[in-house]
Design a protein around this motif. Structure first.
Motif, PDB file in Angstrom:
ATOM      1  N   VAL A  75       0.636  -1.050   0.015  1.00 22.70           N
ATOM      2  CA  VAL A  75      -0.134   0.199  -0.261  1.00 22.70           C
ATOM      3  C   VAL A  75       1.008   0.921  -0.274  1.00 22.70           C
ATOM      4  CG1 VAL A  75      -1.395   1.382   1.596  1.00 22.70           C
ATOM      5  CG2 VAL A  75      -2.044  -1.433   0.591  1.00 22.70           C
ATOM      6  N   ARG A  76       1.813   1.194   0.934  1.00 24.86           N
ATOM      7  CA  ARG A  76       2.890   2.398   0.809  1.00 24.86           C
ATOM      8  C   ARG A  76       3.783   2.430  -0.126  1.00 24.86           C
ATOM      9  NH1 ARG A  76       4.463   0.306   5.932  1.00 24.86           N
ATOM     10  NH2 ARG A  76       6.445  -0.839   4.878  1.00 24.86           N
ATOM     11  N   SER A  77       3.742   1.697  -0.713  1.00 20.89           N
ATOM     12  CA  SER A  77       4.068   1.637  -2.308  1.00 20.89           C
ATOM     13  C   SER A  77       3.941   1.697  -3.551  1.00 20.89           C
ATOM     14  CB  SER A  77       4.859   0.407  -3.058  1.00 20.89           C
ATOM     15  OG  SER A  77       6.617  -0.252  -2.074  1.00 20.89           O
ATOM     16  N   LEU A  78       2.512   1.720  -3.855  1.00 24.53           N
ATOM     17  CA  LEU A  78       1.658   2.196  -4.394  1.00 24.53           C
ATOM     18  C   LEU A  78       1.094   3.550  -4.097  1.00 24.53           C
ATOM     19  CD1 LEU A  78      -1.146  -0.699  -3.982  1.00 24.53           C
ATOM     20  CD2 LEU A  78       0.156   0.044  -6.073  1.00 24.53           C
ATOM     21  N   ASP A  79       1.386   3.674  -2.960  1.00 26.92           N
ATOM     22  CA  ASP A  79       0.661   5.518  -2.689  1.00 26.92           C
ATOM     23  C   ASP A  79       2.311   6.129  -3.359  1.00 26.92           C
ATOM     24  OD1 ASP A  79      -1.772   4.942  -1.223  1.00 26.92           O
ATOM     25  OD2 ASP A  79      -0.288   5.319   0.943  1.00 26.92           O
ATOM     26  N   GLU A  80       3.098   5.724  -3.198  1.00 26.87           N
ATOM     27  CA  GLU A  80       4.206   6.723  -3.567  1.00 26.87           C
ATOM     28  C   GLU A  80       4.231   6.868  -5.540  1.00 26.87           C
ATOM     29  OE1 GLU A  80       8.057   4.415  -1.986  1.00 26.87           O
ATOM     30  OE2 GLU A  80       7.343   5.471  -0.133  1.00 26.87           O
ATOM     31  N   GLU A  81       3.691   5.625  -5.616  1.00 25.61           N
ATOM     32  CA  GLU A  81       3.824   5.668  -7.296  1.00 25.61           C
ATOM     33  C   GLU A  81       3.240   6.367  -7.977  1.00 25.61           C
ATOM     34  OE1 GLU A  81       5.968   4.135  -9.434  1.00 25.61           O
ATOM     35  OE2 GLU A  81       7.486   2.692  -7.930  1.00 25.61           O
ATOM     36  N   LEU A  82       1.447   6.159  -7.783  1.00 21.37           N
ATOM     37  CA  LEU A  82       0.961   6.711  -8.188  1.00 21.37           C
ATOM     38  C   LEU A  82       0.921   8.662  -7.340  1.00 21.37           C
ATOM     39  CD1 LEU A  82      -2.216   4.155  -6.509  1.00 21.37           C
ATOM     40  CD2 LEU A  82      -1.357   4.676  -8.830  1.00 21.37           C
ATOM     41  N   ALA A  83       1.334   9.004  -6.653  1.00 20.74           N
ATOM     42  CA  ALA A  83       1.685   9.792  -6.674  1.00 20.74           C
ATOM     43  C   ALA A  83       2.616  10.846  -8.108  1.00 20.74           C
ATOM     44  CB  ALA A  83       1.944  10.487  -4.666  1.00 20.74           C
ATOM     45  N   THR A  84       3.038   9.398  -8.213  1.00 26.16           N
ATOM     46  CA  THR A  84       4.111  10.339  -8.848  1.00 26.16           C
ATOM     47  C   THR A  84       3.322  10.601 -10.401  1.00 26.16           C
ATOM     48  OG1 THR A  84       5.330   8.785  -9.814  1.00 26.16           O
ATOM     49  CG2 THR A  84       6.263   9.451  -7.542  1.00 26.16           C
ATOM     50  N   ARG A  85       2.490  10.016 -10.719  1.00 24.90           N
ATOM     51  CA  ARG A  85       1.795   9.299 -11.991  1.00 24.90           C
ATOM     52  C   ARG A  85       0.636  10.313 -12.405  1.00 24.90           C
ATOM     53  NH1 ARG A  85       4.871   4.997 -11.210  1.00 24.90           N
ATOM     54  NH2 ARG A  85       6.008   4.389 -12.577  1.00 24.90           N
ATOM     55  N   SER A  86       0.171  10.808 -10.901  1.00 25.16           N
ATOM     56  CA  SER A  86      -1.278  11.559 -11.489  1.00 25.16           C
ATOM     57  C   SER A  86      -1.665  11.895 -10.410  1.00 25.16           C
ATOM     58  CB  SER A  86      -2.403  10.428 -11.290  1.00 25.16           C
ATOM     59  OG  SER A  86      -2.503   9.786  -9.958  1.00 25.16           O
ATOM     60  N   ASP A  87      -0.594  12.537  -9.072  1.00 19.69           N
ATOM     61  CA  ASP A  87      -0.576  13.309  -7.790  1.00 19.69           C
ATOM     62  C   ASP A  87      -1.940  12.658  -7.469  1.00 19.69           C
ATOM     63  OD1 ASP A  87       0.180  15.459  -6.477  1.00 19.69           O
ATOM     64  OD2 ASP A  87      -1.409  16.937  -7.402  1.00 19.69           O
ATOM     65  N   SER A  88      -1.840  11.626  -6.883  1.00 17.88           N
ATOM     66  CA  SER A  88      -3.124  11.194  -6.270  1.00 17.88           C
ATOM     67  C   SER A  88      -2.859   9.442  -5.590  1.00 17.88           C
ATOM     68  CB  SER A  88      -4.795  10.967  -6.751  1.00 17.88           C
ATOM     69  OG  SER A  88      -5.410  10.359  -6.590  1.00 17.88           O
ATOM     70  N   ARG A  89      -3.432   9.335  -4.937  1.00 18.93           N
ATOM     71  CA  ARG A  89      -2.910   7.776  -3.776  1.00 18.93           C
ATOM     72  C   ARG A  89      -4.987   6.951  -4.727  1.00 18.93           C
ATOM     73  NH1 ARG A  89      -3.432   7.656   2.044  1.00 18.93           N
ATOM     74  NH2 ARG A  89      -6.232   8.128   2.981  1.00 18.93           N
ATOM     75  N   HIS A  90      -5.078   7.524  -5.307  1.00 10.55           N
ATOM     76  CA  HIS A  90      -6.629   7.101  -5.736  1.00 10.55           C
ATOM     77  C   HIS A  90      -6.348   6.015  -6.836  1.00 10.55           C
ATOM     78  CE1 HIS A  90      -7.539   9.540  -2.477  1.00 10.55           C
ATOM     79  NE2 HIS A  90      -9.107   9.291  -2.211  1.00 10.55           N
ATOM     80  N   PHE A  91      -7.094   4.817  -6.642  1.00 11.04           N
ATOM     81  CA  PHE A  91      -7.050   3.844  -8.049  1.00 11.04           C
ATOM     82  C   PHE A  91      -8.584   3.662  -7.657  1.00 11.04           C
ATOM     83  CE2 PHE A  91      -5.392   1.855  -4.327  1.00 11.04           C
ATOM     84  CZ  PHE A  91      -6.293   0.476  -3.888  1.00 11.04           C
ATOM     85  N   ASP A  92      -9.018   2.527  -8.760  1.00 12.81           N
ATOM     86  CA  ASP A  92     -10.165   2.302  -9.234  1.00 12.81           C
ATOM     87  C   ASP A  92     -10.448   1.009  -9.289  1.00 12.81           C
ATOM     88  OD1 ASP A  92     -11.203   5.417 -10.595  1.00 12.81           O
ATOM     89  OD2 ASP A  92      -9.556   4.568 -11.349  1.00 12.81           O
ATOM     90  N   ILE A  93      -9.689  -0.078  -9.564  1.00  9.95           N
ATOM     91  CA  ILE A  93      -9.660  -1.540 -10.092  1.00  9.95           C
ATOM     92  C   ILE A  93      -8.954  -2.220  -8.902  1.00  9.95           C
ATOM     93  CG2 ILE A  93      -9.794  -3.169 -11.581  1.00  9.95           C
ATOM     94  CD1 ILE A  93     -10.438  -1.125 -14.016  1.00  9.95           C
TER      95      ILE A  93
END
Length: 254
Positions: A75-93
């Motif tokens: 979860v922490r890694s996803l937060d970091e990776e997503l923030a660099t790509r979309s400026d958000s830690r949210h996802f859909d699927i």
């Protein structure tokens, strides 16, 4: 327009087998795909390269799901990776695909084997969804990969079968819990699929004939057969389906 354009998907165990097929298919539909892996970084990187070579977007993320600490790391890694790509830690699927099997019979199964199976196959999805509740967007999708062994009796791998029964129950109750947020939760139950996990016995004349004979469609399942179902469940086309266990065994043992 591709059905998942602008969506972000997480596929656990996305580097190999059914998970690989799912990751490729969701990317083909336009999703940014997080390809989770446990140990095989090379396999996950290959999936990411394939997606990018075909004009899609993906990244690999590592976590050992044998413990809840591993779930927190993911979860922490996803937060970091997503923030660099979309400026958000949210996802859909979220596709809970990662799992381990066993070749031990009921009589041979030890407590450590039993606990290991439940740790990866049940505990990890449970706590990953729990930790994702504030991250998955309203109207999102959760797809759990279960197994046809919850319908078809294979007592020689009973401990594994019990984990998939738990996933089916998890799916039902989670669908009720998250319904008012518009999040659908469904499980896909594959039968015999031609992956590297099954290759040692499936790629023999006897194994192939057995798999073909038990299917009403007379053939062996492919990862793409499962991936197409997951793509449908991930899209708005499936908006009125939740809490369901979709048999994807090719009509095995009807």
């Amino acid at each position: 327009m591709r059905r998942l354009e602008g969506k972000t998907a997480i596929v656990t165990g996305g580097g190999r087998g059914i998970g690989r097929g799912i990751a490729l298919r969701l990317a083909e539909e336009g999703a940014l795909v997080a390809v989770h892996y446990g140990r095989r970084r090379d396999a996950a990187d290959e999936v990411v390269r394939t997606i990018e070579d075909n004009g899609g977007a993906a990244f690999a993320v590592e976590a050992d799901l044998e413990s809840v600490d591993g779930v927190h790391r993911l979860v922490r890694s996803l937060d970091e990776e997503l923030a660099t790509r979309s400026d958000s830690r949210h996802f859909d699927i979220l596709v809970n695909n990662a799992g381990i099997g066993t070749s031990s019979t009921f009589e041979e199964t030890t407590e450590d084997m039993f606990d290991g199976l439940f740790a990866v196959n049940v505990k990890a999805p449970f706590f990953l969804v729990q930790q994702s509740l504030s991250r998955i967007r309203d109207g999102g999708r959760i797809i759990n990969i279960s197994s046809g062994v919850t319908r078809i009796a294979y007592p020689h791998i009973m401990a594994y079968n019990l984990t998939k029964g738990a996933i089916n129950t998890f799916t039902l109750h989670l669908a009720q819990l998250l319904g008012l947020r518009g999040i659908t939760v469904n499980a896909v139950l594959p039968g015999i699929v031609d992956t590297d996990v099954n290759a040692s016995w499936l790629h023999t004349p006897e194994g192939r004939k057995h798999a073909e004979d038990i299917s009403a469609l007379g053939r062996i399942g492919e990862p793409s057969d499962i991936a197409d179902i997951v793509a449908f469940l991930s899209s708005s086309d499936s908006r009125w389906i939740t809490g369901q266990l979709l048999d994807a065994t090719g009509g095995s043992h009807l």
